[in-house]
Design an enzyme around this catalytic site. Structure first.
Site, PDB file in Angstrom:
ATOM      1  CE  LYS A 299      16.729  17.472 -57.664  1.00  0.00           C
ATOM      2  NZ  LYS A 299      17.417  16.655 -58.691  1.00  0.00           N
ATOM      3  N   GLY A 362      12.680  15.393 -64.555  1.00  0.00           N
ATOM      4  CA  GLY A 362      13.426  16.607 -64.158  1.00  0.00           C
ATOM      5  C   GLY A 362      14.849  16.558 -64.425  1.00  0.00           C
ATOM      6  N   GLY A 478      25.689   6.523 -61.945  1.00  0.00           N
ATOM      7  CA  GLY A 478      24.978   7.570 -61.319  1.00  0.00           C
ATOM      8  C   GLY A 478      25.708   8.229 -60.125  1.00  0.00           C
TER       9      GLY A 478
HETATM   10  P1  NAP Z   1      10.991  12.560 -62.547  1.00  0.00           P
HETATM   11  O1  NAP Z   1      11.261  13.706 -62.848  1.00  0.00           O
HETATM   12  O2  NAP Z   1       9.912  12.017 -61.826  1.00  0.00           O
HETATM   13  O3  NAP Z   1      10.980  11.506 -63.952  1.00  0.00           O
HETATM   14  C1  NAP Z   1      10.892  10.305 -63.941  1.00  0.00           C
HETATM   15  C2  NAP Z   1      11.216   9.543 -65.278  1.00  0.00           C
HETATM   16  O4  NAP Z   1      11.068   8.137 -65.324  1.00  0.00           O
HETATM   17  C3  NAP Z   1      10.242  10.283 -66.441  1.00  0.00           C
HETATM   18  O5  NAP Z   1      10.518  10.257 -67.716  1.00  0.00           O
HETATM   19  C4  NAP Z   1       9.327   9.104 -66.511  1.00  0.00           C
HETATM   20  O6  NAP Z   1       8.282   8.621 -67.811  1.00  0.00           O
HETATM   21  C5  NAP Z   1      10.078   7.770 -66.072  1.00  0.00           C
HETATM   22  N1  NAP Z   1       9.267   6.627 -65.680  1.00  0.00           N
HETATM   23  C6  NAP Z   1       8.797   6.339 -64.333  1.00  0.00           C
HETATM   24  N2  NAP Z   1       8.487   5.109 -64.511  1.00  0.00           N
HETATM   25  C7  NAP Z   1       8.757   4.554 -65.575  1.00  0.00           C
HETATM   26  C8  NAP Z   1       8.441   3.232 -66.123  1.00  0.00           C
HETATM   27  N3  NAP Z   1       7.739   2.429 -65.230  1.00  0.00           N
HETATM   28  N4  NAP Z   1       8.667   2.929 -67.231  1.00  0.00           N
HETATM   29  C9  NAP Z   1       9.496   3.924 -68.087  1.00  0.00           C
HETATM   30  N5  NAP Z   1       9.539   5.389 -67.754  1.00  0.00           N
HETATM   31  C10 NAP Z   1       9.393   5.610 -66.489  1.00  0.00           C
HETATM   32  O7  NAP Z   1      12.355  11.942 -61.746  1.00  0.00           O
HETATM   33  P2  NAP Z   1      13.721  12.702 -61.980  1.00  0.00           P
HETATM   34  O8  NAP Z   1      13.950  13.753 -61.002  1.00  0.00           O
HETATM   35  O9  NAP Z   1      14.099  12.953 -63.535  1.00  0.00           O
HETATM   36  O10 NAP Z   1      14.813  11.428 -61.373  1.00  0.00           O
HETATM   37  C11 NAP Z   1      14.877  10.184 -62.236  1.00  0.00           C
HETATM   38  C12 NAP Z   1      15.955   9.408 -61.756  1.00  0.00           C
HETATM   39  O11 NAP Z   1      17.438  10.160 -61.776  1.00  0.00           O
HETATM   40  C13 NAP Z   1      15.830   9.208 -60.341  1.00  0.00           C
HETATM   41  O12 NAP Z   1      16.354   7.579 -60.125  1.00  0.00           O
HETATM   42  C14 NAP Z   1      16.865   9.946 -59.464  1.00  0.00           C
HETATM   43  O13 NAP Z   1      17.309   9.098 -58.267  1.00  0.00           O
HETATM   44  C15 NAP Z   1      18.037  10.009 -60.712  1.00  0.00           C
HETATM   45  N6  NAP Z   1      18.956  11.200 -60.271  1.00  0.00           N
HETATM   46  C16 NAP Z   1      20.087  10.944 -60.177  1.00  0.00           C
HETATM   47  C17 NAP Z   1      21.116  12.194 -60.036  1.00  0.00           C
HETATM   48  C18 NAP Z   1      22.433  11.985 -59.637  1.00  0.00           C
HETATM   49  O14 NAP Z   1      23.334  12.797 -59.144  1.00  0.00           O
HETATM   50  N7  NAP Z   1      23.191  10.796 -60.151  1.00  0.00           N
HETATM   51  C19 NAP Z   1      20.465  13.459 -59.902  1.00  0.00           C
HETATM   52  C20 NAP Z   1      19.118  13.485 -60.188  1.00  0.00           C
HETATM   53  C21 NAP Z   1      18.282  12.394 -60.545  1.00  0.00           C
HETATM   54  P3  NAP Z   1       6.850   9.439 -67.548  1.00  0.00           P
HETATM   55  O15 NAP Z   1       7.147  10.742 -68.180  1.00  0.00           O
HETATM   56  O16 NAP Z   1       6.574   8.659 -68.691  1.00  0.00           O
HETATM   57  O17 NAP Z   1       6.407   9.411 -66.410  1.00  0.00           O
END
Ligand code: NAP
Length: 500
Positions: A299, A362, A478
């Site tokens: 992205k 993100g 979601g």
């Molecule tokens: P990302 O950039 O990798 O961010 C991951 C987030 O999760 C960070 O805040 C991370 O915290 C936290 N995290 C990961 N493991 C953790 C744990 N064990 N305990 C506490 N916090 C934890 O991922 P993203 O792109 O933001 O996506 C996140 C989620 O949103 C995914 O499940 C994705 O499928 C979903 N999503 C859904 C849509 C939709 O259309 N519904 C759109 C986009 C994304 P740290 O900073 O501490 O690592």
């Protein structure tokens, strides 16, 4: 044309699978190397039995290909080469429509005898080359060798390891099309070659039904016809897709291909497993592709390729949608922003609400930007507090927001969370399948007054959402955000198709 490779262990089961899928396919391939028992009897028995059963149940028989694949070419034949050649000869005499003879048999005494026997019985030779490890360097020379005999069908089946391999493979598609050949990219990266066979001019595309795939990357006939609309594809079909790594889990092909089908548009949406974004943009010019959804981890990387960027991309530093712009360059939009807001605003007003955003990755950036623009009062809570602080500071500095604070995501901050609990938005990946039993807020007890929005969409109802519902909270899933952002993408894609 779709050719179903039969992977069943007996002739009876193989015929049953062929008959069950006959409405969807144009040919069947007997993979003799995958059968158990007496192969000599099986190779003779199959054509008769298959013709009889298909005629009875389907009204007509289908062309049959005979293949006895060696282990070095990705098959399972365990006998000697002499035995294999004898089986191929028996098959030619038994009246198969096509026989697969490997490129290295060309010119050998035994190979020439088989080709001659095939000529005498009217069995067409598919002259094949397989590489289960990669894509050979001298591809044009290989294609030339495969295409030497006009009466034969050249087949190139190789394994692209990345987009640059896929580009090299597709660069020989025009030559293969000229000789009415078959072009196959095996494995996940090669899947577009299977889906786009009619578009790139490949004579047929192979698939498997049931649990066993005849080759890596085979899809089933129902997916090729139902989801990827194989029967309506042609040289003028407009191309869209999703890029990610991994990508095959994406629900986007289901969503967008359904939209194209419902609107009667000659357009297809394909998953691209992308290891290198720069290479993908070259491929996008070559195919050409007109728009893509962008998923993890690309992205941010796509942004340097965009000529026009929407405010939603600048603000979030992430782009989930790329389309051809008016001036021919690429235009980027982040539809996660509106996709997130639309179902939330349908559930309640956001203005002046006290909101906790759990996570600072993100997706959280798009969520916080969307909420801040609607004048919500936001606290970002993240496992890594520093990342939450940066997110809050950066968005505040770039957009003059005064309504974003941050904190560590930990039980000690329960009171802070409660003070920002008109709306709680969960944006971490915690609770996503296959770890659906996890709950990032297990220490927080819902009062029942919160609106809880979990942006994870697999599973649709996360453990957190289930707990919130049980406590009497309103919830948004979601899947609703997914639909919101995909609706906006579909609007952009369909506009492009309809405008030309
Ligand atoms: P990302 O950039 O990798 O961010 C991951 C987030 O999760 C960070 O805040 C991370 O915290 C936290 N995290 C990961 N493991 C953790 C744990 N064990 N305990 C506490 N916090 C934890 O991922 P993203 O792109 O933001 O996506 C996140 C989620 O949103 C995914 O499940 C994705 O499928 C979903 N999503 C859904 C849509 C939709 O259309 N519904 C759109 C986009 C994304 P740290 O900073 O501490 O690592």
């Amino acid at each position: 044309m779709i050719c179903l490779s039969l992977t069943a262990p007996t002739v009876a089961e193989a015929v049953e699978v062929a008959a069950a899928n006959a409405e969807l396919i144009g040919a069947v391939e007997l993979r003799l190397d995958l059968l158990d028992g007496d192969l000599s009897a099986a190779v003779r028995e199959f054509p008769r039995r298959c013709d009889r059963e298909l005629s009875r149940r389907h009204g007509s028989a289908l062309p049959r290909i005979l293949t006895v694949r060696r282990a070095t070419d990705g098959g399972e034949f365990s006998g000697s080469e002499a035995e294999r050649l004898e089986l191929l000869r028996t098959g030619i005499e038994a009246g198969y429509d096509y026989v697969d003879l490997e490129e290295d048999l060309h010119g050998s005494r035994e190979g020439e005898a088989l080709a001659k026997a095939a000529g005498a019985t009217g069995t067409r030779v598919i002259r094949s080359y397989h590489d289960t490890e990669g894509v050979p360097a001298a591809l044009p020379e290989l294609v030339r060798r495969l295409s030497q005999r006009e009466e034969e069908i050249p087949k190139l089946a190789v394994t692209p390891r990345g987009i640059s391999d896929l580009r090299r493979l597709l660069s020989v598609a025009p030559k293969m099309r000229k000789s009415n050949g078959i072009l196959v990219g095996m494995g996940t990266v090669g899947i577009p070659t299977r889906l786009l066979a009619p578009r790139i001019g490949s004579f047929l595309t192979f698939c498997s039904a049931g649990n066993k795939q005849a080759a890596p990357g085979h899809l089933d006939p129902e997916t090729l016809v139902g989801l990827y609309r194989h029967d309506m594809l042609g040289a003028t079909t407009r191309l869209f897709g999703v890029i990610g790594n991994p990508v095959m889990h994406s629900k986007s092909p289901h969503f967008h291909n359904r939209v194209f089908a419902e609107r009667g548009l000659d357009a297809l949406y394909v998953p691209f497993h992308v290891d290198d974004v720069d290479e993908f943009f070259k491929l996008a010019e070559e195919l050409p592709i007109e728009g893509v959804s962008v998923t993890i981890p690309h992205k941010a990387a796509v942004i340097s390729h965009l000529r026009e960027v929407d405010e939603s991309v600048t603000a979030t530093g992430a782009c989930n949608t790329v389309v051809r712009g008016a001036a021919g360059g690429w235009r980027g939009v982040n539809t996660d922003v509106s996709g997130f807001l639309t179902p939330l605003q349908a559930a309640r007003s956001v203005k002046d609400a006290a909101v906790s955003v759990v996570g600072a990755g993100g997706a959280a950036r798009a969520v916080v930007y969307a909420l801040a623009g609607e004048a919500a009062r936001i606290c970002v809570l993240n496992r890594t507090a520093e990342r939450a602080r940066r997110l809050a500071e950066e968005l505040s500095a770039s957009h003059g927001f005064h309504n974003i604070s941050s904190a560590a995501l930990e039980p000690e901050n329960e009171e802070l969370l409660r003070r920002h609990s008109d709306i709680i938005v969960q944006t971490t990946s915690v609770g996503m399948a296959p770890h659906a039993d996890e709950d990032p807020l297990h220490w927080y007890e819902f009062s029942g007054n919160e609106l809880v929005y979990d942006i994870i969409y697999t599973p649709e109802i996360t453990r957190l959402l289930a707990r919130a519902r049980k406590a009497g909270c309103k919830t948004v899933s979601g899947s609703e955000m997914f639909r919101g952002q995909a609706d906006e993408q579909a609007r952009l894609f369909c506009e492009l198709v309809s405008s030309a």
